[in-house]
Write a protein that holds these residues in place. Structure first.
Motif, PDB file in Angstrom:
ATOM      1  N   THR A 104      -7.183   0.295   0.133  1.00  0.00           N
ATOM      2  CA  THR A 104      -7.428   1.255  -0.950  1.00  0.00           C
ATOM      3  C   THR A 104      -8.786   1.950  -0.774  1.00  0.00           C
ATOM      4  OG1 THR A 104      -8.349  -0.494  -2.306  1.00  0.00           O
ATOM      5  CG2 THR A 104      -6.031  -0.001  -2.660  1.00  0.00           C
ATOM      6  N   LEU A 150      -5.458  -5.575   1.163  1.00  0.00           N
ATOM      7  CA  LEU A 150      -4.974  -4.507   0.286  1.00  0.00           C
ATOM      8  C   LEU A 150      -6.154  -3.772  -0.339  1.00  0.00           C
ATOM      9  CD1 LEU A 150      -2.496  -3.166  -0.977  1.00  0.00           C
ATOM     10  CD2 LEU A 150      -2.590  -4.859  -2.815  1.00  0.00           C
ATOM     11  N   ALA A 151      -7.170  -4.536  -0.737  1.00  0.00           N
ATOM     12  CA  ALA A 151      -8.375  -3.922  -1.294  1.00  0.00           C
ATOM     13  C   ALA A 151      -9.027  -3.027  -0.230  1.00  0.00           C
ATOM     14  CB  ALA A 151      -9.348  -5.008  -1.755  1.00  0.00           C
ATOM     15  N   GLN A 153      -7.273   3.025   9.399  1.00  0.00           N
ATOM     16  CA  GLN A 153      -7.377   1.960   8.390  1.00  0.00           C
ATOM     17  C   GLN A 153      -8.231   0.780   8.852  1.00  0.00           C
ATOM     18  OE1 GLN A 153      -3.118   1.662   8.016  1.00  0.00           O
ATOM     19  NE2 GLN A 153      -3.160   2.552   5.965  1.00  0.00           N
ATOM     20  N   THR A 169       6.219   1.022  -8.338  1.00  0.00           N
ATOM     21  CA  THR A 169       4.987   0.509  -8.940  1.00  0.00           C
ATOM     22  C   THR A 169       5.185  -0.841  -9.609  1.00  0.00           C
ATOM     23  OG1 THR A 169       4.647   2.817  -9.454  1.00  0.00           O
ATOM     24  CG2 THR A 169       3.006   1.282 -10.302  1.00  0.00           C
ATOM     25  N   GLY A 213      -8.253   9.045   0.596  1.00  0.00           N
ATOM     26  CA  GLY A 213      -6.893   9.585   0.610  1.00  0.00           C
ATOM     27  C   GLY A 213      -6.748  10.738   1.580  1.00  0.00           C
ATOM     28  N   HIS A 225       0.819  -1.217   0.000  1.00  0.00           N
ATOM     29  CA  HIS A 225       0.000   0.000   0.000  1.00  0.00           C
ATOM     30  C   HIS A 225       0.854   1.268   0.000  1.00  0.00           C
ATOM     31  CE1 HIS A 225      -3.574   2.332   0.600  1.00  0.00           C
ATOM     32  NE2 HIS A 225      -3.113   2.862   1.739  1.00  0.00           N
TER      33      HIS A 225
END
Lengths: 444, 287
Positions: free
Chosen positions: B178, B174-175, B203, B100, B182, B95
């Motif tokens: 996201t 991880l999903a 989170q 990348t 932000g 994350h």
């Protein structure tokens, strides 16, 4: 019982032979059934490959198609039970000797004499039932006084030893008794990462047949007494099981996870000096492609115990399935008769099979090529048909033996407690089945 | 109002799923319940008879059943926390901003263990953990008896379960990460540099639905875990790796006592449903 079976089968063969000896031929007998397909389950073992290689000749001569489905041993019983229960396609039953009570009591297979009476024209006058080793015919194909199957894939437990390792340690031959194997050969051959012996003991049929039962009988023990009560707590049975525990000092670690493959492989790699294995693994051990010790392989009968030599007995017969239609039953019989015939026994042997025909081993020259033959023939003289009870309840009982037999070896439970536990559970199964109330005859 | 969807359309859409579910799921379940109330042994079909709750009584008083259940929960209790810890770690690393290409490759490779068939994992295990020839002993320079020793065999099952299912946990978490807006995460990072505080208060609430799904799925998967263990140890040595599903298979297809096996399966189903409800009640909260 043996005498009755023999008399009955001999009479049948003799009556079939009268007047037909001269003109009988497989081709003519099979003519009405040409085009018939018979279904059978085979195992992935050498004896089956041997018959597969010979099969085109049979199919060409008879016009009968044999449809073979291969299964590993562990799946073969389940597959067949499901097929027979559901009225499936199988026309021939492949019967391990411990399944025969089950198959016969459920009437999934037909007695041989019934098939022969139904189709007298297809009975080969040269069938010669007396030519089968009586012990093998009765144990593999007989149940409760009737013969159902003909012995097809036949085993006896044998002692395979690495002659070179034994000679190096100062021995000029294999041990004669189990005691000698443990007390004399064990300490001398267990060193430098090598082991004197390996007894395949994985928790499946291997644990019951190859490990547990193998140590009961030579010491005078047995699963059941004459009244079908557990005999596992008798001094003889206990002595056998205790002996197995002590023998583990000369076996590799983790022997409870070893099946045939691991055991044969360890022997073939030269890591283990002696193993007791089925005759059918002989080819693997003497083939340089699969064995580093091919030139050193010696074969002897299994060692004797205080009660004599009682080698492991195992093997398969083929029988006609009752669910097959008339043409399929006749075609199935023809195939079984052909596959187990004295005439084909030699070729079957040379291609890696182990026939149960006495005549096949008569040629002394064969013993030089197939070093297991003298030991095999000797073993088949004095085996125990009920080495593992052959009644319908065995699948349930073997599961109990497998669990507690393995736990005994691992030291999770004492020999005595384990034997008591198996005995109690085994008797409960037999009670439910009706052996103690007199509903079922005490046949094993 | 004509805008309403007609009954026919509704039936046409829902019907096939309901029928499929009834045929594939409900009918066999009802049959299993029926079987569990009978003495039903495939090799003794002539003796099939109604015996009421006798099979259930046998199961509930059978030490082997509860030992297998205990082993199954021990597996769950050891492998699931490991999967969650490792999965969360991987998810948090992936994350983070930057790198990348590496992260894309890592995400892709995470799918591989999950895509491997259970039975193949078991066979791989057999080869890799072989005492004499296995690569694991070669790498460790040891001669450890993995498959033939009760504790080692169990540890091996835990290892393979963690290997195969940690990536799944990582991807689900991880999903979840996201999903965190932000600006919220950014604001939190301005307030504190303590990663634990951000994880715990910012989170984690977004991870909860995923975590509950993971808990339910992994619990159900562990309870029905069969192929990998069967091919790897077959429940042995002794019965040290005999999970509940192996016991049911053994009773149903080796002893052929389908009645008893059905009773075991029904009890297992009840335990699974209770656990799933419990998870949802305790852990699940809408964000």
């Amino acid at each position: 019982m043996k005498l009755r079976i023999l008399a009955c089968t001999t009479a049948l063969a003799a009556s079939a032979a009268t007047g037909a000896m001269a003109e009988w031929s497989l081709k003519e007998a099979a003519a009405p059934y040409a085009g018939t397909t018979v279904d059978v389950i085979f195992l992935t073992r050498p004896g089956y490959d041997a018959i597969k290689a010979m099969l085109p000749a049979f199919e060409e001569e008879t016009g009968i198609k044999v449809n073979i489905t291969d299964h590993p041993y562990e799946n073969a019983l389940g597959e067949q039970v499901r097929d027979f229960v559901a009225g499936g396609d199988l026309d021939i039953a492949l019967i391990d000797l411990v399944w025969i009570g089950n198959f016969a009591e459920n009437e999934w297979i037909l007695p041989l004499e019934e098939v022969q009476a139904k189709f007298p024209d297809i009975v080969d006058p040269a069938l010669d039932m007396d030519d089968f080793f009586p012990l093998v015919l009765n144990a593999f194909g007989g149940w409760n006084g009737k013969i159902y199957g003909l012995p097809f894939d036949n085993y006896s437990g044998l002692l395979f030893y690495n002659r070179c390792m034994l000679e190096e340690a100062g021995f000029d031959g294999p041990p004669e008794t189990w005691q000698e194997l443990k007390d004399v050969y064990g300490p001398a051959l267990t060193k430098d990462g090598k082991y004197a012996f390996a007894l395949q003991s994985k928790r499946n049929e291997t644990q019951s047949a190859d490990s547990f039962a193998r140590m009961l009988w030579p010491f005078g023990g047995s699963f059941l007494d004459a009244d079908f009560r557990s005999n596992l707590l008798s001094p003889e049975s206990q002595a056998g099981l205790q002996f197995r525990q002590e023998l583990m000092a000369y076996m590799p670690d983790g022997i409870v996870a070893w099946d045939h493959a691991e055991t044969v492989n360890a022997f073939a790699q030269g890591d283990v000096a002696m193993i007791t294995e089925w005759s059918s693994f002989y080819t693997t051990m003497v083939d340089p492609a699969t064995s580093r010790v091919a030139d050193c392989v010696g074969v002897a009968p299994e060692p004797a115990g205080p009660a004599g030599r009682k080698p492991a007995l195992g093997g398969f017969s083929l029988a006609v399935a009752s669910q097959a239609d008339e043409a399929e039953q006749a075609a199935a019989y023809l195939f079984i008769q052909w596959a187990t015939s004295a005439a084909n026994a030699r070729e079957y042997l040379e291609r890696g099979g182990v026939p149960a025909r006495q005549s096949a081993y008569a040629d002394p020259a064969l013993a030089e090529r197939f070093r297991f033959i003298p030991a095999l023939v000797e073993s088949w003289q004095e085996g125990v048909p009920e080495f593992r009870p052959r009644f319908a309840e065995w699948p349930e009982i073997t599961e109990i033996v497998q669990e507690f037999g393995t736990r005994m070896m691992m030291g999770e439970i004492s020999i005595e407690d384990g034997a008591r536990e198996i005995g109690t559970r085994m008797e409960a199964v037999l009670e439910r089945a009706g052996y103690y109330s007199g509903d079922k005859p005490l046949a094993q | 109002m004509r805008g309403q969807v007609s009954r026919k359309t509704i039936l046409a859409f829902i019907g096939p799923s309901v029928i499929a579910l009834a045929v594939i799921g409900i009918a066999p379940l009802l049959y299993a319940v029926w079987t569990s109330l009978h003495f039903y042994n495939l090799t003794k079909l002539r003796q099939v008879r109604f015996i009421g709750l006798e099979n259930y009584q046998t199961v509930l008083t059978d030490a082997a059943f509860w030992q297998a259940m205990g082993r199954t929960f021990l597996l769950l209790a050891t492998s699931l926390p490991l999967q969650l810890a490792l999965g969360l770690g991987i998810a948090l690393v992936l994350h983070r901003p930057g790198l990348t290409l590496v992260k894309t490759l890592t995400r892709l490779s995470l799918v591989l263990p999950m895509a491997t068939t259970y039975a193949v994992v078991g066979l791989l295990g057999q080869v890799m953990f072989n005492q004499q020839f296995g690569v694991v002993n070669q790498l460790l320079g040891q001669n450890i008896n993995w498959i033939g020793n009760a504790s080692n065999a169990f540890a091996m099952i835990v290892f393979w379960d963690v290997w195969q299912w940690t990536p799944f946990v990582a991807l689900v978490l991880l999903a979840g990460l996201t999903m965190v807006p932000g600006e919220v995460e950014e604001a939190a990072r301005l307030e504190t540099s303590n990663w634990w505080t951000i994880l715990r208060h910012v989170q984690l609430p977004f991870l909860m639905p995923g975590l509950v799904a993971v808990l339910i799925l992994r619990t159900a998967d562990t309870l029905k875990l069969f192929d990998m263990v069967f091919t790897l140890t077959r429940g042995g040595p002794g019965n040290s790796t005999e999970m509940i599903s192996l016991l049911i298979q053994r009773v149903g297809f080796r002893v052929f006592d389908q009645g008893l096996a059905s009773a075991q399966a029904v009890i297992l189903l009840i335990i699974t449903i209770v656990l799933a409800r419990l998870y949802i009640r305790v852990f699940y909260k809408e964000v």
